[in-house]
Design an enzyme around this catalytic site. Structure first.
Site, short mmCIF file in Angstrom:
data_model
loop_
_atom_site.label_atom_id
_atom_site.label_comp_id
_atom_site.label_asym_id
_atom_site.label_seq_id
_atom_site.Cartn_x
_atom_site.Cartn_y
_atom_site.Cartn_z
N ASP A 60 33.52 -33.48 -41.21
CA ASP A 60 32.55 -34.72 -41.50
C ASP A 60 30.98 -34.13 -41.08
OD1 ASP A 60 32.28 -37.08 -43.28
OD2 ASP A 60 31.49 -37.90 -41.51
N GLU A 101 22.26 -39.05 -37.03
CA GLU A 101 23.92 -38.74 -37.20
C GLU A 101 24.17 -37.23 -36.91
OE1 GLU A 101 26.47 -39.39 -41.10
OE2 GLU A 101 25.20 -41.37 -40.49
N GLU A 153 28.29 -44.12 -49.14
CA GLU A 153 27.78 -44.96 -48.22
C GLU A 153 28.72 -46.28 -47.98
OE1 GLU A 153 26.15 -43.37 -46.13
OE2 GLU A 153 24.08 -43.04 -46.49
N GLU A 223 36.39 -39.14 -51.53
CA GLU A 223 36.78 -39.68 -50.47
C GLU A 223 38.22 -39.63 -49.87
OE1 GLU A 223 34.57 -40.67 -48.00
OE2 GLU A 223 32.65 -40.50 -49.17
#
Length: 236
Positions: A60, A101, A153, A223
């Site tokens: 990620d 992040e 998101e 995803e």
């Protein structure tokens, strides 16, 4: 020639926006697979093997580095095409948070003894990144890229919020990751993105709405594949 929606279509949808219909009705099963994946559920019930979490963390991190130019391309589109400044403010706030992040990923990697420079992007990660890159094309319509941003998101927000429920058994060492995306502030950001996306979809030609729906499905599929990759051999 650009297609037009029939005058009855809005009445048939009632008060629901396009995104709610896709998420809660037309593509509910796929959306549920993306937001209630075994990877997430195993965090929530305390059974996730830490190797899967570390695999996800490294992959990620690489994905977010590809995500940044995608969001930046939307910011440029909003500068050119948005009807007011609120779009730019919203997208800029999301882009600015990505710097924090990246710092978080680096801190977490250090905590788990992960050398990020040694991480090799897996096929699912590469496919997803190529998909995002394709959406940076200047010819892609603004409502389409907004749809992609919101979908990416909201999947994380809804997924990780499951790990913060009162009855969850999320391990303490994973709570920080869950709070990062499952918190109320991020939920409000996703809601604003959804309302902005719907506002543009309502005014878009039918062919643009169809493309946005296709992109929504592609995001969900990517995803699910990303979660599958993270879950590795434990996937059933």
């Amino acid at each position: 020639m650009e297609g037009r929606r029939s005058s009855d279509e809005g009445e048939e949808r009632g008060s629901l926006g396009f995104t709610d219909i896709w998420m809660r009705e037309k593509h509910h099963l796929l959306y549920s697979k993306a937001t209630h994946h075994p990877f997430i559920l195993s965090i929530s019930n305390g059974t996730l093997h830490i190797s899967s979490f570390k695999r996800w963390l490294g992959q990620d991190y690489l994905f977010v580095r590809q995500f940044i130019p995608f969001v930046a391309s939307i910011l440029i589109k909003s500068w050119k095409e948005a009807v007011d400044n609120s779009d730019m403010d919203l997208i800029l706030s999301g882009l600015a948070s990505l710097n924090d992040e990246i710092s978080w990923f680096k801190k977490e990697a250090s905590k788990w003894d992960i050398v990020l420079s040694d991480i090799i992007p897996q096929e699912s990660n590469q496919d997803y990144s190529r998909f995002l890159e394709s959406l940076t094309n200047s010819e892609i319509d603004y409502p389409v890229v907004l749809t992609a941003l919101w979908a990416i998101e909201v999947v994380y927000q809804e997924s990780f919020s499951l790990c913060l429920k009162d009855d969850s058994k999320t391990p303490p060492e994973l709570l920080e990751a869950c709070h990062r995306w499952g918190n109320e502030e991020f939920k409000q950001y996703c809601c604003l993105l959804q309302r902005t996306t719907d506002r543009y979809l309502e005014k878009a030609p039918i062919n643009v709405v169809a493309k946005a729906e296709e992109v929504f499905v592609r995001v969900l599929e990517n995803e699910v594949k990303f979660w599958n990759m993270s879950y590795g051999e434990q996937q059933t």
